[in-house]
Motif scaffolding. Sequence first.
Motif, PDB file in Angstrom:
ATOM      1  N   ALA A   1      33.052   5.240  23.731  1.00  0.00           N
ATOM      2  CA  ALA A   1      31.690   5.609  24.122  1.00  0.00           C
ATOM      3  C   ALA A   1      31.581   7.114  24.349  1.00  0.00           C
ATOM      4  O   ALA A   1      30.585   7.748  23.981  1.00  0.00           O
ATOM      5  N   MET A   2      32.617   7.696  24.992  1.00  0.00           N
ATOM      6  CA  MET A   2      32.597   9.133  25.234  1.00  0.00           C
ATOM      7  C   MET A   2      32.638   9.921  23.931  1.00  0.00           C
ATOM      8  O   MET A   2      31.891  10.897  23.740  1.00  0.00           O
ATOM      9  N   LEU A   3      33.505   9.502  22.999  1.00  0.00           N
ATOM     10  CA  LEU A   3      33.597  10.207  21.713  1.00  0.00           C
ATOM     11  C   LEU A   3      32.303  10.065  20.917  1.00  0.00           C
ATOM     12  O   LEU A   3      31.884  10.994  20.220  1.00  0.00           O
ATOM     13  N   ALA A   4      31.647   8.887  21.027  1.00  0.00           N
ATOM     14  CA  ALA A   4      30.368   8.705  20.340  1.00  0.00           C
ATOM     15  C   ALA A   4      29.316   9.664  20.891  1.00  0.00           C
ATOM     16  O   ALA A   4      28.543  10.260  20.133  1.00  0.00           O
ATOM     17  N   ARG A   5      29.283   9.815  22.216  1.00  0.00           N
ATOM     18  CA  ARG A   5      28.310  10.734  22.817  1.00  0.00           C
ATOM     19  C   ARG A   5      28.597  12.179  22.400  1.00  0.00           C
ATOM     20  O   ARG A   5      27.689  12.924  22.027  1.00  0.00           O
ATOM     21  N   GLN A   6      29.859  12.576  22.426  1.00  0.00           N
ATOM     22  CA  GLN A   6      30.207  13.947  22.052  1.00  0.00           C
ATOM     23  C   GLN A   6      29.935  14.212  20.575  1.00  0.00           C
ATOM     24  O   GLN A   6      29.435  15.277  20.202  1.00  0.00           O
ATOM     25  N   LEU A   7      30.277  13.224  19.713  1.00  0.00           N
ATOM     26  CA  LEU A   7      30.036  13.411  18.287  1.00  0.00           C
ATOM     27  C   LEU A   7      28.542  13.522  18.002  1.00  0.00           C
ATOM     28  O   LEU A   7      28.125  14.303  17.130  1.00  0.00           O
ATOM     29  N   ALA A   8      27.711  12.772  18.710  1.00  0.00           N
ATOM     30  CA  ALA A   8      26.264  12.860  18.502  1.00  0.00           C
ATOM     31  C   ALA A   8      25.761  14.263  18.827  1.00  0.00           C
ATOM     32  O   ALA A   8      24.927  14.826  18.100  1.00  0.00           O
ATOM     33  N   VAL A   9      26.270  14.848  19.909  1.00  0.00           N
ATOM     34  CA  VAL A   9      25.862  16.214  20.266  1.00  0.00           C
ATOM     35  C   VAL A   9      26.336  17.208  19.204  1.00  0.00           C
ATOM     36  O   VAL A   9      25.598  18.122  18.807  1.00  0.00           O
ATOM     37  N   VAL A  10      27.576  17.031  18.744  1.00  0.00           N
ATOM     38  CA  VAL A  10      28.117  17.939  17.731  1.00  0.00           C
ATOM     39  C   VAL A  10      27.299  17.866  16.445  1.00  0.00           C
ATOM     40  O   VAL A  10      26.954  18.895  15.837  1.00  0.00           O
ATOM     41  N   LEU A  11      26.975  16.637  16.012  1.00  0.00           N
ATOM     42  CA  LEU A  11      26.181  16.492  14.796  1.00  0.00           C
ATOM     43  C   LEU A  11      24.773  17.060  14.962  1.00  0.00           C
ATOM     44  O   LEU A  11      24.200  17.619  14.027  1.00  0.00           O
ATOM     45  N   GLN A  12      24.230  16.907  16.158  1.00  0.00           N
ATOM     46  CA  GLN A  12      22.868  17.392  16.393  1.00  0.00           C
ATOM     47  C   GLN A  12      22.811  18.904  16.391  1.00  0.00           C
ATOM     48  O   GLN A  12      21.849  19.506  15.923  1.00  0.00           O
ATOM     49  N   ARG A  13      23.865  19.571  16.876  1.00  0.00           N
ATOM     50  CA  ARG A  13      23.820  21.016  17.051  1.00  0.00           C
ATOM     51  C   ARG A  13      24.667  21.775  16.029  1.00  0.00           C
ATOM     52  O   ARG A  13      24.480  22.967  15.852  1.00  0.00           O
ATOM     53  N   GLY A  14      25.593  21.096  15.407  1.00  0.00           N
ATOM     54  CA  GLY A  14      26.521  21.816  14.542  1.00  0.00           C
ATOM     55  C   GLY A  14      25.964  22.132  13.175  1.00  0.00           C
ATOM     56  O   GLY A  14      25.856  23.284  12.779  1.00  0.00           O
ATOM     57  N   GLU A  15      25.582  21.124  12.430  1.00  0.00           N
ATOM     58  CA  GLU A  15      25.122  21.347  11.058  1.00  0.00           C
ATOM     59  C   GLU A  15      24.054  20.325  10.716  1.00  0.00           C
ATOM     60  O   GLU A  15      24.221  19.125  10.941  1.00  0.00           O
TER      61      GLU A  15
END
Length: 582
Positions: free
Chosen positions: A91-105
């Motif tokens: 769950a934690m990795l899913a939340r972090q990956l969502a933020v990365v995808l939203q802000r990264g590229e």
Amino acid sequence: MKTPLAWLLLVVLMAVSCLGVAQEQDQETRWYAVDALNAGLDQPPDKVERQTPRDTVRSFLALTEQQDHAAAAHLLNLNELPREEQAERGAMLARQLAVVLQRGEWFSLSSLSARQDAMVMDATGQNPLAGQPRRNLKLATLGTDGQSYQIRVARYRVGEQPPVWLIAPETLTVIPRLYEEYGPSWLEDHIPERFQGSFGVLKLWEWLAIPAFLLTTGVVGWGIHAVTGLLTRALPSGLPSIFAQMIRLPLAFIAMTLLAQWLLDYVVSFSGMITATLRVLLIIIMAWGVGLIAVRLVDTLLIRMTRRLVGEIDDTKPRDDRQLLTTLYALRRAVILVTVVSVAIFVITQVSLFETLGMTLLASASVLTVLVGVAGQAVLGNILASFQVSLSKPIRIGDLVVFEGQWSYVEAIYYTFIRLRTWDERRLIVPVRYFVSKPYENLSSKQAKLYQTIVLTLHLSADVATLREKFKEFAMAEDQVIEHHKLACFVTGQHEATQQVSFYLMGPEPMAAWEAEAKVREKLLAYIRDHHPEWWPRDVVVLSHHDIARGDTPAHRHITRAATVREVDESSPPGGERPSTE
């Protein structure tokens, strides 16, 4: 009999074996076979879709948008984590990956395959992977600490269960590192929770932060522009002040770019689409500003060299000086071309356009070629013509040319046009292709000096010898007349009652020769008017007594001739009768 049957049995066994190997190899190209998948999680809920790469990513983004990170964990391959940690860390990795995808590229879901086998469908046949199933796809490429990391999705199958697409485990190992780079900014940590919700494609706070971001950078750019203007006025007049004036605008944009980059790195971070757009714009503006300052520096050095080596240029300057200035302007255009190409290459490499658009550009190369050829034909033609003029040098800076009846100095030769300065200080802007396609007269091609001709139409009684002496006297008195041994006067034409007398003089350059011609003409006309008015052209009108008796006189008959003075000849007609005067 045994031998043929044995051979037949052997062939069948080999066929079955080959078929099994082929089937196994085919499965290896279509998915990764695993013994178990996310054993530490419960059964995935019905809202989790994992059949195709597009379904997996769309479902992941939707679940994380709803803050359902436990369900989103089913879209990650957590096999490399201990079973007892998969639920919590997933769950934690899913939340972090969502933020990365939203802000990264920023990426488009439509670019992901909607097929279960992710086969590339390419009707043009230009893609080498066309028709081949895939089991591993790149979703995005993100960088941090000078390293690039890929976020990938892959296809997995457990036993005879249907294969599914999940976020690959090699992606999960770099999520914490990427989250440190693309995680919430300092500003977002202090934003109230009620502004964290989404409104359209952006969050509520972003609708307020983006205008404030642009306004802040704009105010800083305006301040740099104003300070540079004050510095320009404070500097002594000369090249430093000229250079400072030239770089005011690019310097302001560079300052705005640096500030915006600092804000994005340390203060605020927006969603992936806005961040990607802003970073591309910042790279372009920074490259444009640096390139423009480089061009302005070349312009300043060009001005200095012009003033030092040539000075104010016209066709009175030596031919070598004018050719040097023309070469300097050609060098300037070459520097600009190199700068533009370098900036374009830098922008393309920084934005990674080849990686994301390479196949599209190759597929539409013919269309782009036609569009560029049609839209840029005039511009490219003018640029090539400009280089042709610079290399062959049919004209040089400062040459005096007669173009379409206009006496003009060549003031500058640019990429797409030539600027001409007329004798009355007007400026003619002529496209280079149009200029070189028309005939023109270069009065300074070999040397600046020029013959001028004065033509007077006089009565046949005019004394040419006297006029020749007076012409030489008047011409030698003019400072702008050179090579006095070439002064000449000839009768170049004759009519019934007039003769055409031509006077020839030479000036050091065309404008000076024209001025000397006008002054000498004035003196010749004044001399004839004051001392020999009888030399003016005139008509001879003979009247008989019969004409006078019936009143047929010039007072009653209107006899005119253009540009002549009407008089009556004093000589007697052949009959011995003396005519009356007019």
